[in-house]
Write a protein that holds these residues in place. Structure first.
Motif, PDB file in Angstrom:
ATOM      1  N   ILE A 159     -24.773  70.648  -3.528  1.00  0.00           N
ATOM      2  CA  ILE A 159     -23.959  70.159  -2.413  1.00  0.00           C
ATOM      3  C   ILE A 159     -22.639  69.653  -2.992  1.00  0.00           C
ATOM      4  O   ILE A 159     -22.616  68.968  -4.019  1.00  0.00           O
ATOM      5  CB  ILE A 159     -24.654  69.022  -1.648  1.00  0.00           C
ATOM      6  N   SER A 160     -21.537  69.979  -2.319  1.00  0.00           N
ATOM      7  CA  SER A 160     -20.224  69.485  -2.749  1.00  0.00           C
ATOM      8  C   SER A 160     -19.715  68.452  -1.751  1.00  0.00           C
ATOM      9  O   SER A 160     -19.998  68.532  -0.555  1.00  0.00           O
ATOM     10  CB  SER A 160     -19.226  70.638  -2.867  1.00  0.00           C
ATOM     11  N   ARG A 178     -21.883  64.731   8.579  1.00  0.00           N
ATOM     12  CA  ARG A 178     -21.292  65.954   8.022  1.00  0.00           C
ATOM     13  C   ARG A 178     -22.196  66.609   6.972  1.00  0.00           C
ATOM     14  O   ARG A 178     -21.854  67.654   6.422  1.00  0.00           O
ATOM     15  CB  ARG A 178     -19.951  65.616   7.381  1.00  0.00           C
ATOM     16  N   GLN A 197     -15.647  76.242  -2.489  1.00  0.00           N
ATOM     17  CA  GLN A 197     -15.725  77.160  -1.362  1.00  0.00           C
ATOM     18  C   GLN A 197     -16.754  76.709  -0.326  1.00  0.00           C
ATOM     19  O   GLN A 197     -16.597  76.994   0.862  1.00  0.00           O
ATOM     20  CB  GLN A 197     -16.074  78.564  -1.864  1.00  0.00           C
ATOM     21  N   ASP A 198     -17.803  76.031  -0.776  1.00  0.00           N
ATOM     22  CA  ASP A 198     -18.855  75.612   0.158  1.00  0.00           C
ATOM     23  C   ASP A 198     -18.629  74.191   0.691  1.00  0.00           C
ATOM     24  O   ASP A 198     -19.547  73.592   1.273  1.00  0.00           O
ATOM     25  CB  ASP A 198     -20.235  75.692  -0.511  1.00  0.00           C
ATOM     26  N   PHE A 199     -17.404  73.655   0.525  1.00  0.00           N
ATOM     27  CA  PHE A 199     -17.133  72.286   0.977  1.00  0.00           C
ATOM     28  C   PHE A 199     -17.246  72.207   2.507  1.00  0.00           C
ATOM     29  O   PHE A 199     -16.615  72.975   3.235  1.00  0.00           O
ATOM     30  CB  PHE A 199     -15.728  71.864   0.533  1.00  0.00           C
ATOM     31  N   SER A 200     -18.077  71.284   2.987  1.00  0.00           N
ATOM     32  CA  SER A 200     -18.349  71.188   4.425  1.00  0.00           C
ATOM     33  C   SER A 200     -17.591  70.049   5.098  1.00  0.00           C
ATOM     34  O   SER A 200     -17.756  69.836   6.302  1.00  0.00           O
ATOM     35  CB  SER A 200     -19.855  70.968   4.644  1.00  0.00           C
ATOM     36  N   GLY A 201     -16.780  69.306   4.338  1.00  0.00           N
ATOM     37  CA  GLY A 201     -16.071  68.158   4.908  1.00  0.00           C
ATOM     38  C   GLY A 201     -16.750  66.838   4.628  1.00  0.00           C
ATOM     39  O   GLY A 201     -16.343  65.800   5.165  1.00  0.00           O
ATOM     40  N   LEU A 202     -17.762  66.858   3.749  1.00  0.00           N
ATOM     41  CA  LEU A 202     -18.493  65.644   3.409  1.00  0.00           C
ATOM     42  C   LEU A 202     -17.616  64.745   2.542  1.00  0.00           C
ATOM     43  O   LEU A 202     -17.133  65.158   1.483  1.00  0.00           O
ATOM     44  CB  LEU A 202     -19.788  66.007   2.686  1.00  0.00           C
ATOM     45  N   PRO A 233     -24.496  69.029   5.491  1.00  0.00           N
ATOM     46  CA  PRO A 233     -24.857  70.357   6.034  1.00  0.00           C
ATOM     47  C   PRO A 233     -26.362  70.615   5.926  1.00  0.00           C
ATOM     48  O   PRO A 233     -27.076  69.989   5.141  1.00  0.00           O
ATOM     49  CB  PRO A 233     -24.068  71.314   5.145  1.00  0.00           C
ATOM     50  N   ASP A 234     -26.840  71.539   6.754  1.00  0.00           N
ATOM     51  CA  ASP A 234     -28.208  72.019   6.613  1.00  0.00           C
ATOM     52  C   ASP A 234     -28.294  72.927   5.384  1.00  0.00           C
ATOM     53  O   ASP A 234     -27.389  73.723   5.107  1.00  0.00           O
ATOM     54  CB  ASP A 234     -28.640  72.798   7.852  1.00  0.00           C
ATOM     55  N   ARG A 288     -10.765  72.333  -4.279  1.00  0.00           N
ATOM     56  CA  ARG A 288     -11.756  72.279  -3.202  1.00  0.00           C
ATOM     57  C   ARG A 288     -12.775  73.402  -3.378  1.00  0.00           C
ATOM     58  O   ARG A 288     -12.411  74.575  -3.445  1.00  0.00           O
ATOM     59  CB  ARG A 288     -11.073  72.406  -1.855  1.00  0.00           C
TER      60      ARG A 288
END
Length: 583
Positions: free
Chosen positions: A370-371, A315, A275-280, A317-318, A273
């Motif tokens: 984006i991840s 989900r 580190q910048d995973f936003s739940g997308l 992210p900005d 996973r």
């Protein structure tokens, strides 16, 4: 009087044609659903906008594995925002010959020598729906969920199908309320016809996206559907008003329940996973553009980043704007678009920034990444944009002064103010006599050209009105003659032995159109029954006509349309009863 008003409207429309603009000509291909079984018939519509005629019939690619039946056309003519728009819709029924995923389209159309093409639609054909082998009656509700195993926040599609033979109204649906599962409707309900366990049904289908918020095995309890059922002959004559005040026949209240289902929700893995995973979760792509990429100092460029795909769009992210020395960055409000279609929600999020460089130079805009968790591949993915280059040339001689602490606007120091120079007059001359504004040439008042321009439309209107009255009388006599001879034509055509189901369907529909003055369309069994009922036919005759047309139509849709129907004598007797009972 109503026809006169219609004629006047069209005269006005065509007289204004030089001042209106026709929309660009385009062609669109639409299917009533994206998935069907081998026993289903799919409705296909080809819509042409901007023209009501074409040089040839539309050429549709990708139908080699389908049986195609033409169902008619309909024209459109409308005013939208001061523009005159016209169009035509071609209706088809297509029946699959084998299972698979098919690309239908593009549609090619020649209009005034120019070839116009539509987009492509994907249609998935599966084997016959799994059934119990038992007859489930004339009315039942069925449910399904696909896929049955998903990740947290991966969307599954919950499908409800109402199978019915009788007419139904006043539907109210009660979905199961399950903790950690969110339901969202996908598009509008669709209606079509299909076969279940060998029985031909009318089907009403509605789809919902299910978004699980937590892992676990969920039991999806049965959905409940309340409705009123109207058996044959039970519809009130006031039903057309669709108002309970006029509804003298309330129907039979019924509640249906679907079968229970199970949804297995598994967690998103922790291994790998970012580190910048936003739940997308889903499948996404990213695009960026810089417009313009070359400008002067003090001017503005726009950086646009768009993330689109299918999944939990909300989900996304900005993204932080670029940090560039000597460049002011102004962020715009992000725009989210969600399109709930039948495979599941899709959409995009667009973010924009205005970049205002204060001095010349070459500015490198770093890539944006984006991840997200790819549910198809079952792993995390990182997508990124390429680096962009902003080239800034020297601006004017003025210097941009920074904002002071008192909040005053920027002050731009530049060269001395130039002397004002008169470029021209912008006030029209004042006329003191009517003679000054009388136009010169052949369109002066009192000339023949002037009279033709202003009085010509009146003469055209009178001519059309007189012609309409004449053709109305002439057309009325034709319609009367056709109505009188309609039954005799049926008797003559039914003397031939071995008439196929398809040909017999045309014989009956031609009779309905000629006998009762209908336009030469293709009335359905219910529409044909309503036509003879409204003209005095008894209930038994009405029901028999509906059953006969439905039997013939079933034969056509099931590939038996070219086989003999052996109904010649029955049809002749039925037509005699219709003639005897009708006004």
């Amino acid at each position: 009087m109503k026809k006169i008003a219609t004629i006047f409207f069209f005269l006005l429309a065509f007289s204004l044609a030089p001042y209106t603009s026709f929309a660009d000509i385009s062609v669109t291909l639409n299917l009533d659903r994206n998935e069907a079984t081998l026993s289903d018939t799919v409705r296909m519509t080809i819509s042409i906008k901007g023209s009501r005629e074409s040089d040839l019939e539309p050429v549709i690619h990708g139908l080699e594995s389908f049986d195609v039946m033409r169902c008619g056309t309909s024209s459109r003519f409308e005013f939208i925002n001061g523009s005159l728009n016209s169009g035509v819709d071609y209706q088809y029924s297509i029946r699959p010959q084998k299972a698979g995923t098919f690309k239908i389209g593009p549609v090619e159309l020649k209009i005034k020598g120019k070839t116009i093409r539509s987009g492509i639609k994907t249609l998935k054909i599966v084997e016959r729906a799994r059934t119990t082998g038992l007859y489930r009656g004339s009315l039942f509700l069925s449910a399904g969920v696909s896929p049955a195993k998903v990740y947290v926040e991966e969307q599954a599609v919950y499908t409800l199908k109402l199978y019915h033979l009788a007419k139904v109204k006043d539907l109210t649906l009660d979905l199961p309320d399950i903790e950690h599962l969110q339901f969202k409707q996908l598009g509008k309900p669709v209606q079509y016809q299909g076969v279940y366990n060998g029985t031909y049904y009318n089907i009403l289908e509605v789809r919902y996206a299910i978004t699980p918020l937590k892992e676990g095995i969920y039991e999806i309890r049965p959905s409940k559907l309340g409705l009123n059922v109207y058996e044959s002959g039970q519809i009130s004559p006031f039903d057309m008003f669709n108002d309970n005040f006029f509804d003298l026949s309330a129907g039979r209240p019924t509640t249906l329940t679907s079968e229970p289902l199970e949804l297995n929700v598994i967690p998103i893995p922790h291994e790998g996973r970012p580190q910048d995973f936003s739940g997308l979760v889903g499948s996404f792509r990213i695009n960026t553009r810089l417009e313009p990429s070359e400008l002067k100092a003090g001017e503005s460029a726009t950086l646009t980043v768009t993330l689109s795909g299918r999944g939990n769009i909300n989900r996304i992210p900005d993204i932080n704007g670029p940090e560039l020395e000597n460049v002011k960055v102004y962020a715009d409000q992000p725009v989210i678009k969600v399109a709930p279609d039948s495979p599941g929600p899709s959409g995009s999020k667009t973010m924009k920034w205005a970049l205002v460089p204060e001095k010349e130079g070459r500015y490198r805009i770093k890539p944006v990444s984006i991840s997200f968790f790819d549910t198809v591949g079952g792993k995390y993915r990182v997508i990124k944009t390429p680096a962009l280059l902003l080239l800034v040339r020297p601006g004017g001689t003025g210097k941009v002064m920074p904002l002071t602490g008192d909040g005053k606007s920027e002050v731009k120091a530049g060269p001395a103010k130039k002397e004002i120079k008169e470029l021209g007059h912008d006030i029209l001359p004042v006329h003191t006599s009517i003679k000054d504004i009388v136009p010169e040439g052949r369109f002066k008042p009192g000339t023949l050209s002037f009279l033709l321009i202003f009085l010509g439309p009146c003469f055209v209107y009178l001519g059309v009105f007189t012609g309409t009255r004449y053709y109305k009388k002439k057309g009325g006599s034709k319609a009367f003659t056709k109505a009188k001879s309609a039954s005799g034509i049926v008797a003559q055509r039914c003397k031939k032995a071995g008439i196929s189901s398809s040909e017999m369907t045309h014989i009956i529909r031609d009779y309905i159109n000629d006998r009762f003055g209908q336009s030469h369309g293709v009335p359905t069994p219910d529409e044909a029954a309503e036509i003879i009922r409204s003209n005095g036919a008894g209930a038994d005759t009405v029901n028999e006509l509906r059953a006969v047309l439905q039997t013939l139509e079933d034969a056509v849709y099931t590939g038996k349309g070219n086989k003999p129907c052996n109904m010649e004598k029955d049809i002749r007797d039925l037509i005699k009863r219709i003639e005897k009972e009708s006004r």
